[in-house]
Scaffold this motif. Structure first.
Motif, PDB file in Angstrom:
ATOM      1  N   ARG A 162       6.694  40.747  78.512  1.00 11.40           N
ATOM      2  CA  ARG A 162       6.677  40.927  77.057  1.00 11.40           C
ATOM      3  C   ARG A 162       8.082  40.808  76.474  1.00 11.40           C
ATOM      4  NH1 ARG A 162       3.629  45.483  73.559  1.00 11.40           N
ATOM      5  NH2 ARG A 162       4.596  44.977  71.583  1.00 11.40           N
ATOM      6  N   ARG A 163       9.048  41.479  77.089  1.00  8.61           N
ATOM      7  CA  ARG A 163      10.432  41.401  76.599  1.00  8.61           C
ATOM      8  C   ARG A 163      10.965  39.971  76.688  1.00  8.61           C
ATOM      9  NH1 ARG A 163      10.869  46.435  79.212  1.00  8.61           N
ATOM     10  NH2 ARG A 163      11.785  45.463  81.035  1.00  8.61           N
ATOM     11  N   PHE A 164      10.648  39.292  77.802  1.00 12.80           N
ATOM     12  CA  PHE A 164      11.082  37.905  77.960  1.00 12.80           C
ATOM     13  C   PHE A 164      10.481  37.031  76.868  1.00 12.80           C
ATOM     14  CE2 PHE A 164      10.148  33.623  79.499  1.00 12.80           C
ATOM     15  CZ  PHE A 164      11.428  33.163  79.719  1.00 12.80           C
ATOM     16  N   ALA A 165       9.168  37.171  76.618  1.00  8.31           N
ATOM     17  CA  ALA A 165       8.498  36.354  75.602  1.00  8.31           C
ATOM     18  C   ALA A 165       9.076  36.621  74.212  1.00  8.31           C
ATOM     19  CB  ALA A 165       6.991  36.616  75.628  1.00  8.31           C
ATOM     20  N   GLN A 166       9.315  37.888  73.881  1.00  9.05           N
ATOM     21  CA  GLN A 166       9.902  38.216  72.579  1.00  9.05           C
ATOM     22  C   GLN A 166      11.301  37.621  72.455  1.00  9.05           C
ATOM     23  OE1 GLN A 166       9.429  42.475  72.969  1.00  9.05           O
ATOM     24  NE2 GLN A 166       7.937  42.516  71.297  1.00  9.05           N
ATOM     25  N   SER A 167      12.080  37.748  73.505  1.00 11.11           N
ATOM     26  CA  SER A 167      13.435  37.206  73.502  1.00 11.11           C
ATOM     27  C   SER A 167      13.418  35.682  73.372  1.00 11.11           C
ATOM     28  CB  SER A 167      14.151  37.618  74.790  1.00 11.11           C
ATOM     29  OG  SER A 167      15.384  36.966  74.902  1.00 11.11           O
ATOM     30  N   LEU A 168      12.499  35.037  74.087  1.00 13.83           N
ATOM     31  CA  LEU A 168      12.403  33.583  74.021  1.00 13.83           C
ATOM     32  C   LEU A 168      12.038  33.128  72.612  1.00 13.83           C
ATOM     33  CD1 LEU A 168      12.418  30.817  75.409  1.00 13.83           C
ATOM     34  CD2 LEU A 168      10.029  31.240  76.062  1.00 13.83           C
ATOM     35  N   ARG A 169      11.069  33.781  71.999  1.00 14.80           N
ATOM     36  CA  ARG A 169      10.682  33.395  70.645  1.00 14.80           C
ATOM     37  C   ARG A 169      11.847  33.591  69.678  1.00 14.80           C
ATOM     38  NH1 ARG A 169       5.817  36.343  67.793  1.00 14.80           N
ATOM     39  NH2 ARG A 169       7.427  37.899  67.520  1.00 14.80           N
ATOM     40  N   ARG A 170      12.561  34.721  69.789  1.00 12.59           N
ATOM     41  CA  ARG A 170      13.721  34.942  68.908  1.00 12.59           C
ATOM     42  C   ARG A 170      14.798  33.884  69.136  1.00 12.59           C
ATOM     43  NH1 ARG A 170      12.580  40.418  69.826  1.00 12.59           N
ATOM     44  NH2 ARG A 170      14.038  40.486  71.561  1.00 12.59           N
ATOM     45  N   ARG A 171      15.040  33.506  70.401  1.00 11.74           N
ATOM     46  CA  ARG A 171      16.040  32.470  70.697  1.00 11.74           C
ATOM     47  C   ARG A 171      15.638  31.131  70.095  1.00 11.74           C
ATOM     48  NH1 ARG A 171      16.297  32.204  76.622  1.00 11.74           N
ATOM     49  NH2 ARG A 171      17.361  30.259  76.233  1.00 11.74           N
ATOM     50  N   ILE A 172      14.358  30.789  70.212  1.00  7.20           N
ATOM     51  CA  ILE A 172      13.879  29.526  69.651  1.00  7.20           C
ATOM     52  C   ILE A 172      14.069  29.521  68.140  1.00  7.20           C
ATOM     53  CG2 ILE A 172      11.782  28.171  69.183  1.00  7.20           C
ATOM     54  CD1 ILE A 172      10.823  29.222  72.026  1.00  7.20           C
ATOM     55  N   VAL A 173      13.608  30.577  67.494  1.00  6.78           N
ATOM     56  CA  VAL A 173      13.642  30.653  66.033  1.00  6.78           C
ATOM     57  C   VAL A 173      15.077  30.722  65.509  1.00  6.78           C
ATOM     58  CG1 VAL A 173      12.987  32.137  64.100  1.00  6.78           C
ATOM     59  CG2 VAL A 173      11.317  31.578  65.851  1.00  6.78           C
ATOM     60  N   SER A 174      15.956  31.380  66.237  1.00  5.34           N
ATOM     61  CA  SER A 174      17.337  31.499  65.756  1.00  5.34           C
ATOM     62  C   SER A 174      18.203  30.296  66.125  1.00  5.34           C
ATOM     63  CB  SER A 174      17.979  32.783  66.286  1.00  5.34           C
ATOM     64  OG  SER A 174      18.134  32.723  67.688  1.00  5.34           O
ATOM     65  N   THR A 175      17.748  29.441  67.041  1.00  5.78           N
ATOM     66  CA  THR A 175      18.542  28.309  67.500  1.00  5.78           C
ATOM     67  C   THR A 175      18.148  26.996  66.836  1.00  5.78           C
ATOM     68  OG1 THR A 175      18.806  29.396  69.648  1.00  5.78           O
ATOM     69  CG2 THR A 175      19.302  27.055  69.558  1.00  5.78           C
ATOM     70  N   ALA A 176      16.864  26.809  66.572  1.00  5.02           N
ATOM     71  CA  ALA A 176      16.396  25.542  65.992  1.00  5.02           C
ATOM     72  C   ALA A 176      17.036  25.312  64.625  1.00  5.02           C
ATOM     73  CB  ALA A 176      14.875  25.548  65.870  1.00  5.02           C
ATOM     74  N   ASP A 177      17.249  24.050  64.302  1.00  2.15           N
ATOM     75  CA  ASP A 177      17.840  23.693  63.016  1.00  2.15           C
ATOM     76  C   ASP A 177      16.835  23.778  61.869  1.00  2.15           C
ATOM     77  OD1 ASP A 177      20.583  22.822  63.821  1.00  2.15           O
ATOM     78  OD2 ASP A 177      19.380  21.514  65.111  1.00  2.15           O
ATOM     79  N   ARG A 178      15.574  23.586  62.178  1.00  3.89           N
ATOM     80  CA  ARG A 178      14.481  23.721  61.206  1.00  3.89           C
ATOM     81  C   ARG A 178      13.295  24.332  61.922  1.00  3.89           C
ATOM     82  NH1 ARG A 178      15.399  22.148  55.715  1.00  3.89           N
ATOM     83  NH2 ARG A 178      13.187  21.792  55.527  1.00  3.89           N
ATOM     84  N   ILE A 179      12.494  25.080  61.178  1.00  2.00           N
ATOM     85  CA  ILE A 179      11.265  25.672  61.696  1.00  2.00           C
ATOM     86  C   ILE A 179      10.124  25.160  60.825  1.00  2.00           C
ATOM     87  CG2 ILE A 179       9.989  27.808  62.160  1.00  2.00           C
ATOM     88  CD1 ILE A 179      12.500  27.601  63.840  1.00  2.00           C
ATOM     89  N   VAL A 180       9.035  24.743  61.462  1.00  2.00           N
ATOM     90  CA  VAL A 180       7.830  24.336  60.757  1.00  2.00           C
ATOM     91  C   VAL A 180       6.717  25.274  61.191  1.00  2.00           C
ATOM     92  CG1 VAL A 180       6.116  22.508  60.434  1.00  2.00           C
ATOM     93  CG2 VAL A 180       8.539  21.925  60.604  1.00  2.00           C
ATOM     94  N   ALA A 181       5.926  25.735  60.229  1.00  2.00           N
ATOM     95  CA  ALA A 181       4.793  26.615  60.514  1.00  2.00           C
ATOM     96  C   ALA A 181       3.549  26.054  59.844  1.00  2.00           C
ATOM     97  CB  ALA A 181       5.070  28.030  60.012  1.00  2.00           C
ATOM     98  N   VAL A 182       2.395  26.394  60.392  1.00  2.00           N
ATOM     99  CA  VAL A 182       1.128  25.865  59.909  1.00  2.00           C
ATOM    100  C   VAL A 182       0.640  26.568  58.635  1.00  2.00           C
ATOM    101  CG1 VAL A 182      -0.363  27.324  61.322  1.00  2.00           C
ATOM    102  CG2 VAL A 182      -1.110  25.034  60.701  1.00  2.00           C
ATOM    103  N   ASN A 183       1.164  27.758  58.352  1.00  2.00           N
ATOM    104  CA  ASN A 183       0.746  28.476  57.141  1.00  2.00           C
ATOM    105  C   ASN A 183       1.841  29.481  56.759  1.00  2.00           C
ATOM    106  OD1 ASN A 183       0.314  30.881  58.721  1.00  2.00           O
ATOM    107  ND2 ASN A 183      -1.676  30.050  59.305  1.00  2.00           N
TER     108      ASN A 183
END
Length: 187
Positions: A79-100
């Motif tokens: 769980r901690r790894f998954a949360q950390s990975l999602r935060r790293r992705i969201v904070s590192t990407a230059d743009r974020i796209v979401a479906v809603n």
């Protein structure tokens, strides 16, 4: 089950490692202008994390991640790894796209520095002006892509089909499902 422990954040992590190697080779041959990763599965965003240096990166989220109970894995460490990975992705990407918008808000809460753009699943009506007359004698077909499972309730699609059928009693309707079905009986 051993696979739950090793194949994390999902069962496509092996593909993500292979995709990273292949993408590096392709980038060396002809540098990429942009990098786009889309999930599910979330492990594909790990390719973006490994390759984004010097390449503008768009991380596209088509489904919620870490909301359903089975997203978390078998242990607190997962769980901690998954949360950390999602935060790293969201904070590192230059743009974020979401479906809603709710998903965009959820991802923004994870601390993105990048703009979050909402691109809804669906279609643009203007692209289909005049199409109705082309297939007037054909059944109205709805394609449903994805996995039906207890935590992704298919009832809304069936309700929509039933409502449409009531409004168009003379029109034949066909529902095509492309994907897997787990834990529920879909006729």
């Amino acid at each position: 089950h051993v696979q739950q422990w090793l194949r994390w954040p999902d069962d496509k992590i092996g593909f993500a490692f292979a995709a990273t190697r292949r993408a590096r080779l392709l980038h060396a041959q002809r540098p990429f202008d942009i990098l786009l990763t889309t999930s599910p599965p979330p492990s594909i965003h790990s390719v973006g994390l490994r390759l984004h240096h010097g390449i503008p990166w768009i991380a596209d989220f088509r489904d919620l991640w870490l909301v359903r109970r089975d997203d978390w894995g078998p242990t607190r460490s997962h769980r901690r790894f998954a949360q950390s990975l999602r935060r790293r992705i969201v904070s590192t990407a230059d743009r974020i796209v979401a479906v809603n918008q709710p998903l965009a808000d959820h991802l923004a809460h994870d601390g993105t520095n990048a703009p979050v753009t909402v691109i809804h699943n669906g279609y643009d009506e203007a692209d289909f002006v005049g199409v109705d007359s082309v297939w007037a004698d054909e059944p109205f077909t709805i394609c449903c892509y994805g996995t039906f499972m207890p935590n992704a309730d298919p009832e809304p699609i069936f309700s929509a089909v039933a409502a449409w059928s009531r409004q168009h009693p003379d029109q034949t309707i066909r529902l095509v499902h492309v994907g897997a079905t787990f834990g529920i009986d879909v006729p």
